[in-house]
Design a protein around this motif. Structure first.
Motif, PDB file in Angstrom:
ATOM      1  N   ILE A   1      20.336  -8.226  60.321  1.00 15.03           N
ATOM      2  CA  ILE A   1      20.780  -7.897  61.670  1.00 15.03           C
ATOM      3  C   ILE A   1      21.719  -8.977  62.194  1.00 15.03           C
ATOM      4  CG2 ILE A   1      20.012  -7.545  64.058  1.00 15.03           C
ATOM      5  CD1 ILE A   1      17.506  -6.228  62.929  1.00 15.03           C
ATOM      6  N   HIS A   2      22.820  -8.514  62.753  1.00  8.22           N
ATOM      7  CA  HIS A   2      23.778  -9.425  63.392  1.00  8.22           C
ATOM      8  C   HIS A   2      23.164  -9.906  64.694  1.00  8.22           C
ATOM      9  CE1 HIS A   2      27.669  -9.885  65.918  1.00  8.22           C
ATOM     10  NE2 HIS A   2      27.255 -11.044  65.464  1.00  8.22           N
ATOM     11  N   SER A   3      22.801 -11.161  64.733  1.00  9.62           N
ATOM     12  CA  SER A   3      22.211 -11.751  65.927  1.00  9.62           C
ATOM     13  C   SER A   3      23.311 -12.299  66.818  1.00  9.62           C
ATOM     14  CB  SER A   3      21.263 -12.888  65.526  1.00  9.62           C
ATOM     15  OG  SER A   3      20.846 -13.581  66.669  1.00  9.62           O
ATOM     16  N   HIS A   4      23.174 -12.043  68.085  1.00 11.26           N
ATOM     17  CA  HIS A   4      24.173 -12.565  69.029  1.00 11.26           C
ATOM     18  C   HIS A   4      24.038 -14.078  69.213  1.00 11.26           C
ATOM     19  CE1 HIS A   4      25.509  -8.543  69.760  1.00 11.26           C
ATOM     20  NE2 HIS A   4      24.269  -8.175  69.993  1.00 11.26           N
ATOM     21  N   ASN A   5      22.949 -14.652  68.712  1.00 14.77           N
ATOM     22  CA  ASN A   5      22.768 -16.106  68.748  1.00 14.77           C
ATOM     23  C   ASN A   5      23.464 -16.790  67.582  1.00 14.77           C
ATOM     24  OD1 ASN A   5      21.089 -15.809  70.956  1.00 14.77           O
ATOM     25  ND2 ASN A   5      19.268 -15.608  69.685  1.00 14.77           N
ATOM     26  N   GLY A   6      23.811 -16.016  66.569  1.00 13.31           N
ATOM     27  CA  GLY A   6      24.415 -16.595  65.373  1.00 13.31           C
ATOM     28  C   GLY A   6      25.923 -16.544  65.405  1.00 13.31           C
ATOM     29  N   LEU A   7      26.524 -17.324  64.553  1.00 11.18           N
ATOM     30  CA  LEU A   7      27.980 -17.412  64.498  1.00 11.18           C
ATOM     31  C   LEU A   7      28.562 -16.744  63.260  1.00 11.18           C
ATOM     32  CD1 LEU A   7      28.317 -21.154  65.574  1.00 11.18           C
ATOM     33  CD2 LEU A   7      28.605 -19.126  67.001  1.00 11.18           C
ATOM     34  N   LEU A   8      27.720 -16.172  62.406  1.00  9.95           N
ATOM     35  CA  LEU A   8      28.194 -15.677  61.121  1.00  9.95           C
ATOM     36  C   LEU A   8      28.254 -14.154  61.025  1.00  9.95           C
ATOM     37  CD1 LEU A   8      26.338 -18.245  58.839  1.00  9.95           C
ATOM     38  CD2 LEU A   8      28.698 -18.329  59.660  1.00  9.95           C
ATOM     39  N   GLY A   9      28.077 -13.462  62.119  1.00  8.98           N
ATOM     40  CA  GLY A   9      28.230 -12.015  62.137  1.00  8.98           C
ATOM     41  C   GLY A   9      27.226 -11.249  61.301  1.00  8.98           C
ATOM     42  N   GLY A  10      26.083 -11.828  61.043  1.00  5.35           N
ATOM     43  CA  GLY A  10      25.067 -11.173  60.235  1.00  5.35           C
ATOM     44  C   GLY A  10      25.114 -11.541  58.765  1.00  5.35           C
ATOM     45  N   LEU A  11      26.160 -12.259  58.351  1.00  2.80           N
ATOM     46  CA  LEU A  11      26.250 -12.670  56.946  1.00  2.80           C
ATOM     47  C   LEU A  11      25.106 -13.603  56.556  1.00  2.80           C
ATOM     48  CD1 LEU A  11      30.081 -13.231  56.449  1.00  2.80           C
ATOM     49  CD2 LEU A  11      28.667 -11.391  55.521  1.00  2.80           C
ATOM     50  N   ASP A  12      24.670 -14.442  57.510  1.00  7.16           N
ATOM     51  CA  ASP A  12      23.542 -15.326  57.236  1.00  7.16           C
ATOM     52  C   ASP A  12      22.307 -14.517  56.875  1.00  7.16           C
ATOM     53  OD1 ASP A  12      23.582 -14.332  59.837  1.00  7.16           O
ATOM     54  OD2 ASP A  12      23.073 -16.226  60.789  1.00  7.16           O
ATOM     55  N   ALA A  13      22.032 -13.465  57.640  1.00  7.78           N
ATOM     56  CA  ALA A  13      20.882 -12.608  57.373  1.00  7.78           C
ATOM     57  C   ALA A  13      21.059 -11.850  56.056  1.00  7.78           C
ATOM     58  CB  ALA A  13      20.678 -11.634  58.530  1.00  7.78           C
ATOM     59  N   LEU A  14      22.248 -11.345  55.824  1.00  5.93           N
ATOM     60  CA  LEU A  14      22.525 -10.605  54.591  1.00  5.93           C
ATOM     61  C   LEU A  14      22.288 -11.485  53.367  1.00  5.93           C
ATOM     62  CD1 LEU A  14      23.660  -8.089  53.088  1.00  5.93           C
ATOM     63  CD2 LEU A  14      25.921  -9.128  53.346  1.00  5.93           C
ATOM     64  N   PHE A  15      22.871 -12.678  53.366  1.00  8.81           N
ATOM     65  CA  PHE A  15      22.718 -13.570  52.221  1.00  8.81           C
ATOM     66  C   PHE A  15      21.260 -13.982  52.028  1.00  8.81           C
ATOM     67  CE2 PHE A  15      27.368 -15.066  52.755  1.00  8.81           C
ATOM     68  CZ  PHE A  15      27.809 -13.975  52.045  1.00  8.81           C
ATOM     69  N   SER A  16      20.548 -14.183  53.126  1.00  8.81           N
ATOM     70  CA  SER A  16      19.134 -14.543  53.031  1.00  8.81           C
ATOM     71  C   SER A  16      18.342 -13.463  52.315  1.00  8.81           C
ATOM     72  CB  SER A  16      18.572 -14.777  54.429  1.00  8.81           C
ATOM     73  OG  SER A  16      17.210 -15.102  54.370  1.00  8.81           O
ATOM     74  N   MET A  17      18.665 -12.204  52.602  1.00  6.62           N
ATOM     75  CA  MET A  17      17.900 -11.095  52.014  1.00  6.62           C
ATOM     76  C   MET A  17      18.309 -10.783  50.581  1.00  6.62           C
ATOM     77  SD  MET A  17      17.455  -8.416  55.093  1.00  6.62           S
ATOM     78  CE  MET A  17      17.100  -9.034  56.728  1.00  6.62           C
ATOM     79  N   ILE A  18      19.601 -10.849  50.277  1.00  8.12           N
ATOM     80  CA  ILE A  18      20.022 -10.457  48.933  1.00  8.12           C
ATOM     81  C   ILE A  18      19.807 -11.563  47.903  1.00  8.12           C
ATOM     82  CG2 ILE A  18      21.654  -8.725  49.724  1.00  8.12           C
ATOM     83  CD1 ILE A  18      23.923 -10.671  49.129  1.00  8.12           C
ATOM     84  N   GLN A  19      19.518 -12.765  48.348  1.00  9.31           N
ATOM     85  CA  GLN A  19      19.302 -13.883  47.424  1.00  9.31           C
ATOM     86  C   GLN A  19      17.815 -14.179  47.231  1.00  9.31           C
ATOM     87  OE1 GLN A  19      21.430 -15.276  45.486  1.00  9.31           O
ATOM     88  NE2 GLN A  19      23.200 -14.247  46.322  1.00  9.31           N
ATOM     89  N   MET A  20      16.999 -13.138  47.203  1.00 11.91           N
ATOM     90  CA  MET A  20      15.565 -13.336  46.995  1.00 11.91           C
ATOM     91  C   MET A  20      15.309 -13.869  45.590  1.00 11.91           C
ATOM     92  SD  MET A  20      13.943 -12.735  49.716  1.00 11.91           S
ATOM     93  CE  MET A  20      12.327 -12.762  48.994  1.00 11.91           C
ATOM     94  N   PRO A  21      14.309 -14.748  45.478  1.00 13.04           N
ATOM     95  CA  PRO A  21      13.990 -15.271  44.145  1.00 13.04           C
ATOM     96  C   PRO A  21      13.353 -14.187  43.271  1.00 13.04           C
ATOM     97  CG  PRO A  21      12.418 -16.078  45.768  1.00 13.04           C
ATOM     98  CD  PRO A  21      13.475 -15.330  46.522  1.00 13.04           C
ATOM     99  N   LYS A  22      13.406 -14.400  41.973  1.00  2.03           N
ATOM    100  CA  LYS A  22      12.784 -13.465  41.037  1.00  2.03           C
ATOM    101  C   LYS A  22      11.332 -13.248  41.430  1.00  2.03           C
ATOM    102  CE  LYS A  22      15.670 -14.470  37.092  1.00  2.03           C
ATOM    103  NZ  LYS A  22      15.757 -15.019  35.754  1.00  2.03           N
ATOM    104  N   ASP A  23      10.846 -12.060  41.164  1.00  2.00           N
ATOM    105  CA  ASP A  23       9.455 -11.652  41.388  1.00  2.00           C
ATOM    106  C   ASP A  23       9.128 -11.296  42.835  1.00  2.00           C
ATOM    107  OD1 ASP A  23       8.960 -12.155  38.645  1.00  2.00           O
ATOM    108  OD2 ASP A  23       8.455 -14.246  39.091  1.00  2.00           O
ATOM    109  N   VAL A  24      10.082 -11.477  43.755  1.00  2.00           N
ATOM    110  CA  VAL A  24       9.840 -11.131  45.164  1.00  2.00           C
ATOM    111  C   VAL A  24      11.032 -10.295  45.654  1.00  2.00           C
ATOM    112  CG1 VAL A  24       9.198 -12.021  47.442  1.00  2.00           C
ATOM    113  CG2 VAL A  24       8.690 -13.372  45.422  1.00  2.00           C
ATOM    114  N   PRO A  25      11.114  -9.029  45.205  1.00  4.51           N
ATOM    115  CA  PRO A  25      12.301  -8.228  45.526  1.00  4.51           C
ATOM    116  C   PRO A  25      12.301  -7.679  46.949  1.00  4.51           C
ATOM    117  CG  PRO A  25      10.743  -6.904  44.306  1.00  4.51           C
ATOM    118  CD  PRO A  25      10.177  -8.301  44.352  1.00  4.51           C
ATOM    119  N   VAL A  26      13.490  -7.567  47.492  1.00  5.00           N
ATOM    120  CA  VAL A  26      13.731  -6.865  48.752  1.00  5.00           C
ATOM    121  C   VAL A  26      14.974  -6.009  48.531  1.00  5.00           C
ATOM    122  CG1 VAL A  26      14.416  -7.099  51.174  1.00  5.00           C
ATOM    123  CG2 VAL A  26      12.711  -8.663  50.220  1.00  5.00           C
TER     124      VAL A  26
END
Length: 161
Positions: free
Chosen positions: A87-112
């Motif tokens: 979700i693009h947070s209005h408190n953030g400066l990265l337009g939701g990219l921070d959230a996107l990268f956090s979710m797609i870079q999950m470690p092995k064995d813990v998929p999202v």
């Protein structure tokens, strides 16, 4: 209940409401929770345990902004499939990219499974696709939905030819 929807904060609820609406159109029971993974980890853990113990719970959709750890934390605590909505947070400066990268870079064995930024609509449709494998009534509604979308698009294109 088949799908639990989690929001990382109250401000995420407006984005995640779209998932509720789509699931409701397909007559899929759902419940929404607003719990911060960072601020209320014990309540989150207890809620996940309660959800897992409910008969019929099959999937979780979780939306969060900024560091967006909610879907990953949930995935680490359950074997239910988790679909993440950055979700693009209005408190953030990265337009939701921070959230996107956090979710797609999950470690092995813990998929999202992760959809696009603010795309709770597609998260709900992905949940519906997954549930349609098991439930024939959902499959029928999904096929009808896809045909209606196709017909609408074909009719729109006819304007240009």
């Amino acid at each position: 209940m088949k799908v639990a929807i989690f929001c990382g904060s109250i401000s995420d609820k407006s984005t995640m409401k779209i998932a509720e609406e789509v699931l409701n159109k397909f007559n899929i029971n759902n419940q929404t929770y607003v719990i911060s993974a960072h601020r209320l980890p014990d309540i989150l853990s207890n809620t996940i345990k309660k959800i897992e113990s409910k008969k019929g719970m099959e999937l979780i959709i979780a939306g969060a902004g900024l560091s967006a750890h909610l879907p990953g934390i949930i995935s680490s605590k359950t074997i239910l499939p988790v679909i993440g909505v950055p979700i693009h947070s209005h408190n953030g400066l990265l337009g939701g990219l921070d959230a996107l990268f956090s979710m797609i870079q999950m470690p092995k064995d813990v998929p999202v499974a992760t959809v696009g930024i603010n795309n709770a609509y597609n998260a709900a449709l992905l949940a519906i696709h997954i549930l349609s494998i098991k439930y024939n009534e959902i499959k029928k509604l999904l096929l009808k939905f896809r045909m209606e979308r196709r017909e609408r698009l074909v009719n729109e294109m006819k304007k240009y030819f």
